[in-house]
Design a protein around this motif. Structure first.
Motif, short mmCIF file in Angstrom:
data_model
loop_
_atom_site.label_atom_id
_atom_site.label_comp_id
_atom_site.label_asym_id
_atom_site.label_seq_id
_atom_site.Cartn_x
_atom_site.Cartn_y
_atom_site.Cartn_z
N PRO A 119 0.76 -1.28 0.06
CA PRO A 119 0.06 0.00 0.08
C PRO A 119 1.01 1.29 -0.04
O PRO A 119 2.22 1.21 0.37
CB PRO A 119 -0.79 -0.21 1.24
N ILE A 120 0.10 2.40 -0.45
CA ILE A 120 1.02 3.60 -0.59
C ILE A 120 0.41 4.48 0.39
O ILE A 120 -0.73 4.77 0.83
CB ILE A 120 0.88 4.11 -1.93
N LEU A 121 1.53 5.11 1.01
CA LEU A 121 1.33 6.26 2.11
C LEU A 121 0.52 7.66 1.29
O LEU A 121 1.63 8.30 0.69
CB LEU A 121 2.43 6.53 3.04
N GLN A 122 -0.53 8.01 1.26
CA GLN A 122 -0.89 9.17 0.66
C GLN A 122 -0.90 10.49 1.08
O GLN A 122 -0.53 11.41 0.55
CB GLN A 122 -2.62 9.03 0.19
N SER A 123 -0.91 10.23 2.61
CA SER A 123 -0.83 11.64 3.30
C SER A 123 -0.88 11.47 4.69
O SER A 123 -1.18 10.15 5.43
CB SER A 123 -2.08 12.74 3.16
#
Length: 591
Positions: A119-123
């Motif tokens: 998963p990607i850390l968006q904010s």
């Protein structure tokens, strides 16, 4: 000399014809041997509304049939579920579907791949307080049946309690989620050496927000080993303990699922030769290979140790391997081989010589196990047939059927046999019409010439026939009705009156006045009388031929003494006993 058969049996080809015993057949074709009597087989019934073009596999579930032109292995879900599901291999990749979905060609790839990317850390909104905390996030997929994949790679994050963290993970990478039936994704946060659920959302939602201070974590991630099977896995089979087996073609690799979870295939083991087929008995997997067969007791799939058997009996046909009541059977180069709780043995080595076995083309066997019998359809539609071996007989013998099938299946819970032949699906032995059989005895002789002058055939069907006097009266009555009908029709036609299809002389106009119709006398089908054809051979020459309709004893054509006697029965009635003797009194005294 008395030749008596009151315990009919099948063929025992390897023994010379004079050593096969009084009850053993030289030929047992299209017949049943039930409670020692010879019985006919009922005709087949066509199963309607089934696609049967170039069928190589057929599967039945609750009266619904599925067919494929490929070699497909299909199984039902091993768990008690409100939704019936079918799992199958042999197409482009292992697949699964509901019964309704499969009927409408809506299928999904078997297994659930882990998300291909982390998963990607968006904010991250840094509003928290206190010391820095190191943690990680992983994500999983869930399919339409609520089954969960293994986890993705971990996203490492440093945060303070109270930070607002938004993680992107809905549709990562190029994976075709719809082909697996994936409908949801879940985000887990590290908690010590485990992961606990943050939230599960629809795959259409791309992000999940985690407030590290207030989010109440849910269940612990428990699908760490839920890996999908290899795309080229075939030979799907489910053991009695819910563990599924498959293998990778042209390799030595056997693949093993989690118990009762056919979307999780974390285990595998290798054997000594390329795998041809897999099956099981009790908790033991049986692996047929190009070399030595192997077995593996699988209770805990995390610890599997295959054992090579001492008999080098290669499996020559994948579709020849079937699970029987007490073990597994498959075609080897020179015998039908068995592996079960009692060990391993060559079942037919003493009854079928190697040349006769090879003539059956065991490499073409497509087999089922039904009513205690191993039934193998062999060769092809032009020159093939069916070879039947009753595995429950103490002194087992062989029967043959003149039918051939490209695919067959035994019905769920009913022991009905369904088979595809010439683009038609049939149910075997299901019609009321009795088929004709041929049963030829082995040769009888004691080395010295002797005469046979009398015969007797016992049959409940013959016993039910009318006597000759009764039959003559019935035939006379049938002829009288037919003659009356012919006279009425002739008179009507002479008057120009139409004869109706409905069995009556219809109205017609004669000189402008109607002539009333009159009913014709009913014409019933002639009474069918049970019969069997008996042929008796002396020194292999036909010396007597007779169609028998009565359960009585009678003399047969006189013939000189002969050293070898045999006989043939052709019919579609039950026979319980055949006697051939030098005299009628000999049949009664038994000597």
């Amino acid at each position: 000399m008395l030749i008596r058969n009151d315990k009919f049996s099948g063929e025992f080809p390897k023994r010379t014809t004079r050593r096969r015993g009084d009850n053993t057949a030289e030929v047992a074709l299209d017949c049943l041997i039930v409670s020692d009597s010879l019985r006919p087989i009922n005709g087949p019934v066509v199963v309607p509304n089934v696609s049967t073009v170039n069928v190589n596999s057929v599967f039945e579930h609750d009266g619904v049939f599925f067919t494929w032109s490929e070699d497909v292995d299909a199984v039902e879900t091993p768990i008690d579920s409100a939704i019936d599901r079918i799992f199958f291999t042999g197409l482009d990749t292992p697949r699964q579907a509901t019964v309704e979905g499969l009927a409408n060609d809506i299928t999904y790839k078997l297994g659930l791949p882990a998300p291909p990317e982390k998963p990607i850390l968006q904010s991250q909104v840094a509003v928290g307080t206190g010391d820095d905390i190191n943690t990680f996030y992983v994500m999983t997929y869930t399919n339409i049946w609520g089954e969960e994949s293994a986890q993705s790679e971990a996203l490492e994050v440093t945060y303070k309690n109270g930070d607002g963290i938004t993680v992107f993970g809905g549709r990562l990478g190029s994976l075709d989620l719809g082909s697996y039936g994936i409908v949801e994704w879940s985000l887990y946060r590290g908690a010590g050496d485990q992961s606990q659920l943050v939230e599960k959302v629809s795959i259409e939602q791309d992000t999940i927000f985690d407030n590290a201070l207030t989010t109440v974590l849910g269940k612990t991630l428990d699908s760490l080993t839920n890996f999908p099977p290899p795309d080229n896995m075939i030979g799907l089979h489910v053991m009695s303990n819910g563990i599924a087996l498959g293998f990778v073609k042209d390799t030595r690799k056997v693949v093993v699922s989690e118990p009762y979870n056919l979307n999780a295939w974390p285990y595998e083991f290798t054997v000594g030769s390329d795998v041809i087929a897999v099956s099981s008995y009790e908790n033991t997997a049986v692996i047929g290979t190009k070399g030595y067969p192997e077995i593996a007791t699988i209770v805990n799939p995390e610890n599997i140790v295959p054992i090579r058997l001492n008999d080098r009996e290669p499996c020559v046909s994948k579709r020849s391997m079937v699970q029987g009541a007490n073990g597994v059977f498959y075609a080897a180069p020179t015998t039908l081989f068995y592996i079960g709780p009692g060990g391993a043995r060559a079942m037919t080595i003493d009854m079928v010589d190697a040349q006769s076995w090879r003539a059956l083309k065991p490499e073409t066997f497509n087999a089922v196990y039904r009513s205690g019998a191993y039934m193998a359809f062999y060769s092809d539609s032009a020159q093939g047939g069916t070879w039947v071996f009753d595995t429950r007989e103490e002194n087992a013998t062989i029967r043959r059927l003149s039918l051939w099938a490209s695919a067959a299946v035994v019905g769920e819970g009913n022991d009905n046999l369904y088979y595809a032949s010439e683009n038609v699906l049939y149910q075997f032995d299901a019609d009321n019409t009795k088929l004709m059989y041929r049963w030829e005895s082995s040769e009888h002789g004691n080395g010295s010439p002797y005469a046979i002058t009398s015969r007797r055939i016992l049959s409940p069907d013959l016993a039910a026939n009318p006597t000759p006097l009764e039959l003559a009266a019935i035939r006379e009555a049938e002829a009288a009705v037919a003659a009356t009908r012919e006279g009425e029709v002739a008179t009507a036609l002479a008057l120009g009156v139409a004869v109706g299809v409905g069995g009556a002389v219809g109205q017609s106009m004669v000189a402008e006045y109607p002539v009333a119709g009159t009913d014709l006398p009913p014409l019933a089908d002639p009474l069918e009388v049970a019969s069997v054809k008996l042929c008796v051979y002396a020194d292999r020459q036909l010396m007597h031929e007779e169609v028998i309709t009565q359960e009585d004893e009678d003399r047969i054509n006189y013939h000189d003494r002969a050293r070898v006697w045999s006989y043939k029965l052709e019919g579609n009635i039950e026979i319980t006993q055949v006697d051939l003797a030098g005299s009628i009194s000999e049949m009664h005294t038994g000597s």
